[in-house]
Design an enzyme around this catalytic site. Structure first.
Site, PDB file in Angstrom:
ATOM      1  N   GLY A 187       0.477  -1.322  -0.136  1.00 45.88           N
ATOM      2  CA  GLY A 187      -0.636  -0.022   0.354  1.00 45.88           C
ATOM      3  C   GLY A 187       0.503   0.963   0.282  1.00 45.88           C
ATOM      4  O   GLY A 187       0.330   2.428  -0.217  1.00 45.88           O
ATOM      5  N   GLU A 242      -3.288   3.666   6.095  1.00 45.05           N
ATOM      6  CA  GLU A 242      -3.339   5.932   5.588  1.00 45.05           C
ATOM      7  C   GLU A 242      -1.419   6.379   6.045  1.00 45.05           C
ATOM      8  O   GLU A 242      -1.475   7.566   5.683  1.00 45.05           O
ATOM      9  CB  GLU A 242      -4.580   6.780   6.965  1.00 45.05           C
ATOM     10  CG  GLU A 242      -5.551   6.438   7.214  1.00 45.05           C
ATOM     11  CD  GLU A 242      -6.298   6.272   5.036  1.00 45.05           C
ATOM     12  OE1 GLU A 242      -5.368   7.184   4.299  1.00 45.05           O
ATOM     13  OE2 GLU A 242      -7.445   5.783   5.427  1.00 45.05           O
ATOM     14  N   TRP A 258      -7.206  -4.473   0.984  1.00 42.23           N
ATOM     15  CA  TRP A 258      -7.299  -4.315   2.566  1.00 42.23           C
ATOM     16  C   TRP A 258      -8.819  -2.943   2.483  1.00 42.23           C
ATOM     17  O   TRP A 258      -8.288  -1.819   2.789  1.00 42.23           O
ATOM     18  CB  TRP A 258      -6.086  -3.382   2.662  1.00 42.23           C
ATOM     19  CG  TRP A 258      -4.900  -4.766   3.237  1.00 42.23           C
ATOM     20  CD1 TRP A 258      -3.861  -4.540   3.397  1.00 42.23           C
ATOM     21  CD2 TRP A 258      -5.878  -5.145   4.970  1.00 42.23           C
ATOM     22  NE1 TRP A 258      -3.308  -5.707   3.484  1.00 42.23           N
ATOM     23  CE2 TRP A 258      -4.152  -6.211   4.446  1.00 42.23           C
ATOM     24  CE3 TRP A 258      -6.251  -5.580   5.587  1.00 42.23           C
ATOM     25  CZ2 TRP A 258      -3.888  -7.202   5.643  1.00 42.23           C
ATOM     26  CZ3 TRP A 258      -5.940  -6.128   6.314  1.00 42.23           C
ATOM     27  CH2 TRP A 258      -5.586  -7.438   6.679  1.00 42.23           C
ATOM     28  N   ALA A 267      -8.671  11.971   5.074  1.00 39.36           N
ATOM     29  CA  ALA A 267      -8.442  10.439   6.663  1.00 39.36           C
ATOM     30  C   ALA A 267      -7.111  10.801   7.177  1.00 39.36           C
ATOM     31  O   ALA A 267      -7.542  10.398   8.647  1.00 39.36           O
ATOM     32  CB  ALA A 267      -8.266   9.382   5.669  1.00 39.36           C
TER      33      ALA A 267
HETATM   34  P1  TGC Z   1       4.366  12.057  -5.490  1.00 44.54           P
HETATM   35  O1  TGC Z   1       5.548  12.704  -6.014  1.00 44.54           O
HETATM   36  O2  TGC Z   1       4.676  13.067  -4.391  1.00 44.54           O
HETATM   37  O3  TGC Z   1       3.390  13.076  -5.982  1.00 44.54           O
HETATM   38  C1  TGC Z   1       2.402  12.602  -6.912  1.00 44.54           C
HETATM   39  C2  TGC Z   1       1.314  13.620  -7.301  1.00 44.54           C
HETATM   40  O4  TGC Z   1       0.470  13.117  -6.488  1.00 44.54           O
HETATM   41  C3  TGC Z   1       0.527  14.783  -5.681  1.00 44.54           C
HETATM   42  N1  TGC Z   1       0.559  14.350  -3.889  1.00 44.54           N
HETATM   43  C4  TGC Z   1      -0.341  14.865  -2.823  1.00 44.54           C
HETATM   44  N2  TGC Z   1      -1.595  16.242  -3.619  1.00 44.54           N
HETATM   45  C5  TGC Z   1      -2.305  15.606  -2.282  1.00 44.54           C
HETATM   46  N3  TGC Z   1      -1.935  15.392  -1.610  1.00 44.54           N
HETATM   47  C6  TGC Z   1      -1.130  14.929  -0.827  1.00 44.54           C
HETATM   48  N4  TGC Z   1      -0.598  14.585   0.682  1.00 44.54           N
HETATM   49  C7  TGC Z   1      -0.084  14.763  -1.680  1.00 44.54           C
HETATM   50  N5  TGC Z   1       1.380  14.281  -1.893  1.00 44.54           N
HETATM   51  C8  TGC Z   1       2.131  14.034  -3.561  1.00 44.54           C
HETATM   52  C9  TGC Z   1       2.129  15.957  -6.157  1.00 44.54           C
HETATM   53  O5  TGC Z   1       2.023  16.938  -5.912  1.00 44.54           O
HETATM   54  C10 TGC Z   1       2.154  14.729  -7.640  1.00 44.54           C
HETATM   55  O6  TGC Z   1       1.170  15.326  -8.179  1.00 44.54           O
HETATM   56  P2  TGC Z   1       1.653  15.894  -9.555  1.00 44.54           P
HETATM   57  O7  TGC Z   1       0.102  16.868  -9.722  1.00 44.54           O
HETATM   58  O8  TGC Z   1       2.716  16.487 -10.291  1.00 44.54           O
HETATM   59  O9  TGC Z   1       1.161  14.471 -10.096  1.00 44.54           O
HETATM   60  O10 TGC Z   1       4.537  10.261  -5.513  1.00 44.54           O
HETATM   61  P3  TGC Z   1       5.165   9.247  -4.600  1.00 44.54           P
HETATM   62  O11 TGC Z   1       4.575   8.111  -5.627  1.00 44.54           O
HETATM   63  O12 TGC Z   1       6.680   9.904  -4.727  1.00 44.54           O
HETATM   64  O13 TGC Z   1       4.602   9.499  -3.457  1.00 44.54           O
HETATM   65  C11 TGC Z   1       5.388   9.218  -2.597  1.00 44.54           C
HETATM   66  C12 TGC Z   1       4.742   8.815  -0.894  1.00 44.54           C
HETATM   67  C13 TGC Z   1       5.439   7.518  -0.482  1.00 44.54           C
HETATM   68  C14 TGC Z   1       4.574  10.071  -0.424  1.00 44.54           C
HETATM   69  C15 TGC Z   1       2.945   8.088  -1.046  1.00 44.54           C
HETATM   70  O14 TGC Z   1       3.363   7.002  -1.994  1.00 44.54           O
HETATM   71  C16 TGC Z   1       2.322   7.732  -0.193  1.00 44.54           C
HETATM   72  O15 TGC Z   1       2.222   8.776   0.821  1.00 44.54           O
HETATM   73  N6  TGC Z   1       2.580   6.766   0.071  1.00 44.54           N
HETATM   74  C17 TGC Z   1       1.355   5.644   1.222  1.00 44.54           C
HETATM   75  C18 TGC Z   1       0.255   5.947   0.621  1.00 44.54           C
HETATM   76  C19 TGC Z   1      -1.213   5.773   1.777  1.00 44.54           C
HETATM   77  O16 TGC Z   1      -0.930   6.047   2.294  1.00 44.54           O
HETATM   78  N7  TGC Z   1      -1.209   4.250   0.952  1.00 44.54           N
HETATM   79  C20 TGC Z   1      -2.208   3.699   2.586  1.00 44.54           C
HETATM   80  C21 TGC Z   1      -4.329   3.583   2.017  1.00 44.54           C
HETATM   81  S1  TGC Z   1      -4.719   3.469   2.737  1.00 44.54           S
HETATM   82  C22 TGC Z   1      -6.705   3.067   2.133  1.00 44.54           C
HETATM   83  O17 TGC Z   1      -6.357   3.109   1.714  1.00 44.54           O
HETATM   84  C23 TGC Z   1      -7.429   2.513   2.734  1.00 44.54           C
HETATM   85  S2  TGC Z   1      -8.220   3.008   3.075  1.00 44.54           S
HETATM   86  C24 TGC Z   1      -8.966   2.284   4.588  1.00 44.54           C
HETATM   87  C25 TGC Z   1      -9.355   1.513   4.161  1.00 44.54           C
HETATM   88  O18 TGC Z   1     -10.561   1.205   3.439  1.00 44.54           O
HETATM   89  O19 TGC Z   1      -9.885   1.128   5.431  1.00 44.54           O
END
Ligand code: TGC
Length: 412
Positions: free
Chosen positions: A142, A392, A167, A271
């Site tokens: 995730g 998250e 998940w 969230a």
């Molecule tokens: P990155 O290159 O940093 O960014 C890609 C694009 O996204 C934008 N961005 C954001 N926009 C809004 N809020 C944020 N917090 C943002 N962070 C990044 C960014 O500006 C860019 O935009 P664009 O227009 O230029 O394309 O992306 P990356 O792949 O390098 O990011 C790395 C990282 C580690 C920060 C990211 O992958 C991350 O946060 N990973 C964790 C993901 C996560 O939290 N996964 C768990 C999700 S939980 C879930 O889905 C379950 S739901 C709950 C349930 O159903 O019970």
């Protein structure tokens, strides 16, 4: 024995809230105490999600309460946070439900949906008549949504979605799934403008294909959600595997306002913000259980709370609890002013869950052997918080987000 001060009098948190915020908090506390606490140990033991409570949450106005219009209350960020805190003081599973429904599924539709999509889904979701889920995470992990392999391809007037998700909260009970998928040819999208693509940063990348969101009714052929068995955490809620096998949805199922990973990440911000508050609710419940026990349980001829070692633990727990709530309040005020940044949310999510787990573990030691039983909520909270620590964004992901913000260098 002197009378213990009420916790909320120590820092006068009430004095920092408006009357409206206190009203939301009191209603959520009453709901948690009257409707969740009496049944939660049984449901946790039996791995039972009590669906009938969903409509009651809707009647209380808690579902999508921070959103404007479409039957939502339009409450402030602090009010929403306080509701998360009170619900999670009962059980993380019920705060998670409110987060998935309001902060993820409804927020995605509210922020990125067409007017027709909003009219179709949001009023029923706000009432708890309809349940939504948010299908982002995939089985290979995730932490890196940029490595997404679920694909949507245009076929005439339809989209065809293939892939798998894991998940996903409430998916087997949901009416609609917000499914995030790579679109192979964004130029054939919804006509709302060119996709900016995603994966332009670091991480695995999406090969230049845009990540888009789709509203998929869960009755659609090819959509299968299967609850994940064997969970020792979040047992009173449901998380699922989703299989997407040639799922056909009409052209207008795409969310027109989201293109690229900023779409789902924007929802994760919402969230994660709720977790900043919610985890402190679980922590408060653990702290209160330990404090009460420390005044009653006698060992070596006196209450264990009269021992310096116990008092030191209680004092440290109180510090982190109150600091965590004050941080949540500060972030809430920033959010209400439109100034809250993703890095600040990472500070809050990382701190709240980490300290809540520490408080739960310390509380368990004060409860002694009885602390491992369901006579106290502490082990249930500790088990739940392991999930909250992981979803998250794990602790490590939030450390890396902060590391990038500090250094300007991405380490993932
Ligand atoms: P990155 O290159 O940093 O960014 C890609 C694009 O996204 C934008 N961005 C954001 N926009 C809004 N809020 C944020 N917090 C943002 N962070 C990044 C960014 O500006 C860019 O935009 P664009 O227009 O230029 O394309 O992306 P990356 O792949 O390098 O990011 C790395 C990282 C580690 C920060 C990211 O992958 C991350 O946060 N990973 C964790 C993901 C996560 O939290 N996964 C768990 C999700 S939980 C879930 O889905 C379950 S739901 C709950 C349930 O159903 O019970």
């Amino acid at each position: 024995m002197t009378t213990a001060p009420r916790l909320d009098e120590v820092f006068d948190l009430d004095g920092l809230l408006t009357a409206e915020e206190r009203d939301w908090q009191q209603r959520a506390r009453a709901f948690a105490q009257e409707r969740i606490l009496p049944i939660i140990e049984e449901d946790f033991e039996n791995r039972h999600f009590r669906r009938e409570l969903v409509r009651e949450l809707g009647e209380q106005g808690f579902l999508g309460m921070h959103l404007e219009g479409y039957g939502c209350a339009g409450a402030g960020a602090v009010s929403y946070g306080l509701v998360c805190l009170e619900l999670e003081a009962a059980d993380s599973g019920w705060r998670t439900f409110v987060s998935v429904q309001g902060s993820l599924a409804m927020s995605a539709i509210r922020s990125y949906g067409s007017e027709e999509q909003k009219q179709r889904w949001l009023p029923g979701m706000a009432k708890g008549e309809l349940i939504g889920c948010f299908a982002l995470t995939e089985p290979q992990g995730g932490s890196d949504p940029a490595a997404m392999t679920t694909v949507a391809r245009r076929d005439g007037d339809e989209w065809v979605i293939d892939g798998a998700k894991r998940w996903i909260g409430l998916a087997s009970l949901a009416d609609v799934a917000v499914v995030w998928a790579r679109v192979e040819d964004p130029s054939t999208g919804s006509g709302t403008g060119p996709s900016t693509g995603s994966g332009t940063g670091t991480g695995s990348g999406t090969g230049g294909a845009a990540v888009r969101g789709f509203l998929v009714p869960t009755t659609t052929a090819g959509f299968t959600a299967t609850p994940i068995e064997g969970k020792l955490s979040m047992r009173a809620s449901v998380q699922c595997d989703i299989d997407l096998d040639g799922v056909r949805v009409p052209a207008d199922a795409i969310l027109p306002g989201a293109s690229g990973l900023s779409g789902p990440f924007g929802c994760l911000n919402e969230a994660r913000y709720g977790i900043v508050w919610g985890a402190m609710g679980a922590a408060r419940s653990c702290f209160e259980a330990a404090l009460e026990r420390s005044r009653e349980r006698e060992v070596f001829g006196k209450p264990i709370g009269a021992n310096q070692l116990t008092q030191a633990k209680l004092a440290d727990m109180l510090l982190e609890l109150e600091k965590g709530i004050l941080l949540a309040l500060h972030l809430g005020r920033l959010k209400e002013q439109g100034r809250l940044t993703p890095a600040q949310i990472s500070v809050g999510k990382l701190n709240s869950v980490r300290e809540a787990l520490e408080i739960a573990h310390q509380a368990r030691t004060i409860l002694g052997g009885d602390g491992i039983t369901d006579a106290f909520p502490v082990m249930r909270h500790a088990a739940n918080l392991e999930s909250v620590r992981t979803y998250e964004g794990t602790d490590e992901i939030h450390q890396l987000i902060l590391g990038r913000a500090l250094t300007g260098l991405a380490a993932f």
